[in-house]
Design a protein around this motif. Structure first.
Motif, short mmCIF file in Angstrom:
data_model
loop_
_atom_site.label_atom_id
_atom_site.label_comp_id
_atom_site.label_asym_id
_atom_site.label_seq_id
_atom_site.Cartn_x
_atom_site.Cartn_y
_atom_site.Cartn_z
N ASP A 90 0.86 -1.18 0.00
CA ASP A 90 0.00 0.00 0.00
C ASP A 90 0.90 1.24 0.00
N ARG A 91 0.45 2.31 -0.67
CA ARG A 91 1.30 3.49 -0.79
C ARG A 91 0.43 4.73 -0.94
N ALA A 92 1.03 5.89 -0.67
CA ALA A 92 0.34 7.16 -0.87
C ALA A 92 1.36 8.29 -0.89
N LEU A 93 1.20 9.19 -1.83
CA LEU A 93 1.98 10.43 -1.87
C LEU A 93 1.09 11.52 -1.31
N GLN A 94 1.41 12.02 -0.12
CA GLN A 94 0.52 12.90 0.63
C GLN A 94 1.02 14.34 0.59
N PHE A 95 0.10 15.26 0.33
CA PHE A 95 0.38 16.69 0.33
C PHE A 95 -0.47 17.36 1.41
N ARG A 96 0.15 18.25 2.19
CA ARG A 96 -0.62 19.05 3.14
C ARG A 96 -0.16 20.50 3.06
N THR A 97 -1.12 21.40 2.81
CA THR A 97 -0.84 22.82 2.70
C THR A 97 -1.72 23.58 3.70
N LEU A 98 -1.10 24.50 4.44
CA LEU A 98 -1.82 25.32 5.40
C LEU A 98 -1.59 26.79 5.09
N LEU B 291 -1.15 8.58 -6.10
CA LEU B 291 -0.48 7.29 -6.28
C LEU B 291 -1.08 6.21 -5.39
N THR B 292 -2.34 6.36 -5.01
CA THR B 292 -3.00 5.36 -4.18
C THR B 292 -3.60 4.25 -5.04
N ASP B 293 -3.71 3.06 -4.48
CA ASP B 293 -4.33 1.93 -5.18
C ASP B 293 -5.85 1.94 -4.97
N ASP B 294 -6.57 1.23 -5.84
CA ASP B 294 -8.02 1.21 -5.75
C ASP B 294 -8.51 0.69 -4.41
N ASN B 295 -7.83 -0.28 -3.84
CA ASN B 295 -8.21 -0.82 -2.53
C ASN B 295 -7.20 -0.43 -1.45
N GLY B 296 -6.59 0.72 -1.63
CA GLY B 296 -5.65 1.21 -0.63
C GLY B 296 -6.39 1.73 0.61
N PRO C 19 -15.97 14.33 2.47
CA PRO C 19 -16.92 13.21 2.49
C PRO C 19 -16.36 12.01 3.24
N GLN C 20 -17.20 11.00 3.41
CA GLN C 20 -16.78 9.76 4.06
C GLN C 20 -16.81 8.64 3.05
N GLY C 21 -15.98 7.62 3.28
CA GLY C 21 -15.93 6.48 2.37
C GLY C 21 -14.81 6.61 1.36
N ARG C 22 -14.13 5.51 1.09
CA ARG C 22 -12.97 5.53 0.19
C ARG C 22 -13.28 5.99 -1.22
N PRO C 23 -14.39 5.57 -1.83
CA PRO C 23 -14.64 6.03 -3.21
C PRO C 23 -14.72 7.56 -3.32
N ALA C 24 -15.33 8.20 -2.33
CA ALA C 24 -15.50 9.65 -2.39
C ALA C 24 -14.21 10.40 -2.12
N LEU C 25 -13.24 9.73 -1.50
CA LEU C 25 -11.99 10.38 -1.14
C LEU C 25 -10.96 10.31 -2.26
N ARG C 26 -11.22 9.57 -3.31
CA ARG C 26 -10.24 9.39 -4.38
C ARG C 26 -10.36 10.53 -5.40
#
Length: 202
Positions: free
Chosen positions: A74-82, A105-110, A195-202
């Motif tokens: 499992d992987r993710a490239l995360q950005f945070r801006t404030l 860069l997240t996977d469908d079932n990440g 939102p909540q739920g993985r599909p809505a967060l992609r």
């Protein structure tokens, strides 16, 4: 005074526990460090206005997934801006802070969730005042949408490592005496990240 600072920490290496291995690396916009910048009184802004911000990029990967149903690896490239802005007039203040947390860069079932993704969210929006308190102390009041760091940060805290930050709506009062005593009281409700739920967060 105008100031610029760069601070950060690199994370690397592997931790193995049973069959689980994990690796995390921290990158940043400038070099390999998270960056923060502020501009306040005496700089190119008027004395009553302060603007600040930070940007962080982090790549995380997990080999040996321990949660069933999620990607391995499992992987993710995360950005945070404030981005923060605060205006003061005498004892009164109006402030706001904007958060943008994203993942690529997240996977469908990440294992993507609301602790990683929260796009263009008003993290703080408040009015406040600093008033003379009992004795020689001062009473600081904040009303609106807030983040809270309380004491040892075990019960209520502003998240530092994760990509999104908890916030609340309500009232916070803090009294400081002329020496070392601080008393904090608050009446707030937590803000739900949507939102909540993985599909809505992609």
């Amino acid at each position: 005074m105008r100031s610029f600072s760069v601070r950060g920490r690199k994370f690397g290496g592997w931790r193995r526990r049973l069959s689980v291995g994990a690796a995390a690396a921290t990158l940043a916009m400038a070099g390999a460090w998270p960056a923060t910048a502020t501009a306040g009184p005496g700089g190119f802004l008027p004395d009553w206005l302060t603007v600040g911000g930070s940007a962080r990029v982090r790549y995380a990967a997990l080999n040996g997934q321990f949660r069933p149903g999620f990607a391995d690896p499992d992987r993710a490239l995360q950005f945070r801006t404030l981005l923060t802005i605060e205006a003061r007039h005498g004892r009164f203040v109006v402030g706001a802070e904007l958060l943008d947390g994203r993942a690529y860069l997240t996977d469908d079932n990440g294992a993507i969730s609301r602790i990683i993704v929260n796009t263009v969210e008003p993290l703080q929006a408040y009015v406040g005042a600093t008033l003379p308190g009992p004795g020689r102390g001062e009473l600081d009041l904040r009303l609106g949408r807030l983040t809270i760091d309380l004491g040892g940060r075990r019960l209520v805290a502003r998240n530092r490592f994760r990509n999104t930050i908890n916030n609340f709506t309500g009232l916070r009062a803090r009294w400081n005496d002329a020496e070392t005593t601080t008393v904090t009281a608050f009446f707030v409700l937590p803000v739900a990240i949507q939102p909540q739920g993985r599909p809505a967060l992609r």
